[in-house]
Design an enzyme around this catalytic site. Structure first.
Site, PDB file in Angstrom:
ATOM      1  N   ASN A   1     -12.852  -2.572   2.186  1.00 10.49           N
ATOM      2  CA  ASN A   1     -13.702  -1.394   2.220  1.00 10.49           C
ATOM      3  C   ASN A   1     -14.743  -1.567   1.121  1.00 10.49           C
ATOM      4  O   ASN A   1     -14.395  -1.829  -0.032  1.00 10.49           O
ATOM      5  CB  ASN A   1     -12.877  -0.127   1.980  1.00 10.49           C
ATOM      6  CG  ASN A   1     -11.837   0.087   3.060  1.00 10.49           C
ATOM      7  OD1 ASN A   1     -12.026  -0.293   4.204  1.00 10.49           O
ATOM      8  ND2 ASN A   1     -10.728   0.686   2.685  1.00 10.49           N
TER       9      ASN A   1
ATOM     10  N   HIS B   1     -10.439  -5.308  -3.599  1.00 13.35           N
ATOM     11  CA  HIS B   1      -9.092  -5.586  -3.097  1.00 13.35           C
ATOM     12  C   HIS B   1      -9.163  -5.715  -1.576  1.00 13.35           C
ATOM     13  O   HIS B   1     -10.021  -5.129  -0.936  1.00 13.35           O
ATOM     14  CB  HIS B   1      -8.094  -4.500  -3.504  1.00 13.35           C
ATOM     15  CG  HIS B   1      -8.467  -3.124  -3.062  1.00 13.35           C
ATOM     16  ND1 HIS B   1      -9.467  -2.388  -3.660  1.00 13.35           N
ATOM     17  CD2 HIS B   1      -7.968  -2.336  -2.075  1.00 13.35           C
ATOM     18  CE1 HIS B   1      -9.570  -1.211  -3.069  1.00 13.35           C
ATOM     19  NE2 HIS B   1      -8.672  -1.159  -2.088  1.00 13.35           N
TER      20      HIS B   1
ATOM     21  N   HIS C   1      -7.065  -5.437   2.111  1.00 14.20           N
ATOM     22  CA  HIS C   1      -5.934  -4.868   2.827  1.00 14.20           C
ATOM     23  C   HIS C   1      -5.461  -5.905   3.840  1.00 14.20           C
ATOM     24  O   HIS C   1      -6.232  -6.323   4.701  1.00 14.20           O
ATOM     25  CB  HIS C   1      -6.351  -3.597   3.573  1.00 14.20           C
ATOM     26  CG  HIS C   1      -6.780  -2.487   2.678  1.00 14.20           C
ATOM     27  ND1 HIS C   1      -5.961  -1.423   2.388  1.00 14.20           N
ATOM     28  CD2 HIS C   1      -7.942  -2.284   2.014  1.00 14.20           C
ATOM     29  CE1 HIS C   1      -6.607  -0.601   1.576  1.00 14.20           C
ATOM     30  NE2 HIS C   1      -7.811  -1.096   1.340  1.00 14.20           N
TER      31      HIS C   1
ATOM     32  N   ASP D   1       0.846  -1.185   0.000  1.00 16.20           N
ATOM     33  CA  ASP D   1       0.000   0.000   0.000  1.00 16.20           C
ATOM     34  C   ASP D   1       0.886   1.242   0.000  1.00 16.20           C
ATOM     35  O   ASP D   1       1.882   1.290   0.716  1.00 16.20           O
ATOM     36  CB  ASP D   1      -0.925  -0.004   1.224  1.00 16.20           C
ATOM     37  CG  ASP D   1      -2.043   1.002   1.108  1.00 16.20           C
ATOM     38  OD1 ASP D   1      -1.745   2.217   1.179  1.00 16.20           O
ATOM     39  OD2 ASP D   1      -3.200   0.599   0.950  1.00 16.20           O
TER      40      ASP D   1
ATOM     41  N   GLN E   1     -13.826   3.127   0.559  1.00 12.39           N
ATOM     42  CA  GLN E   1     -13.377   2.553  -0.705  1.00 12.39           C
ATOM     43  C   GLN E   1     -13.177   3.670  -1.720  1.00 12.39           C
ATOM     44  O   GLN E   1     -14.073   4.469  -1.973  1.00 12.39           O
ATOM     45  CB  GLN E   1     -14.390   1.534  -1.237  1.00 12.39           C
ATOM     46  CG  GLN E   1     -13.898   0.796  -2.466  1.00 12.39           C
ATOM     47  CD  GLN E   1     -14.862  -0.274  -2.954  1.00 12.39           C
ATOM     48  OE1 GLN E   1     -15.983  -0.407  -2.466  1.00 12.39           O
ATOM     49  NE2 GLN E   1     -14.419  -1.041  -3.933  1.00 12.39           N
TER      50      GLN E   1
END
Length: 115
Positions: A87, A100, A102, A31, A94
């Site tokens: 999210n 995706h 995390h 990230d 989001q």
């Protein structure tokens, strides 16, 4: 037809990023704004699903593959303990509407992220 997501552009090499792991159908990157000592994103290669609810309904096997890669990454980059966060929707944070996960790890405590 919409433009490719940032994740598709990363996978295609149009945007630089280190792919830290990859399976046939998923890949993982770091990230760019980490919220934990280990903060990786696990992403399906397909843009077909905007969020985890759509993914779970449309392709449970792909969701299982995503979770499996998250587990492997936590074992490789931390002590194996991790949080897996999706999210779903703009009011939940989001910002990229290509599902995706995390992967957060590294000495987290109950209220250490978002609490």
């Amino acid at each position: 037809m919409s433009d490719p997501s940032i994740f598709t552009r990363i996978r295609n090499g149009e945007i630089p990023s280190e792919i830290v792991a990859e399976t046939e159908n998923t890949f993982a990157i770091r990230d760019i704004a980490p919220q934990a000592p280990v903060h990786l994103l696990v992403i399906p290669k397909t843009e077909e699903y905007r969020n985890v609810v759509e993914l779970a309904a449309g392709d449970p096997a792909l969701l299982a593959e995503l979770v499996g890669l998250a587990n492997s990454l936590a074992a490789e980059h931390s002590d194996g303990d991790f949080r897996l966060v999706f999210n779903t929707g703009p009011n939940a944070g989001q910002t990229v509407f290509h599902v995706h996960a995390h992967v957060l790890a590294g000495g987290l405590h109950e209220r250490s992220v978002g609490g």
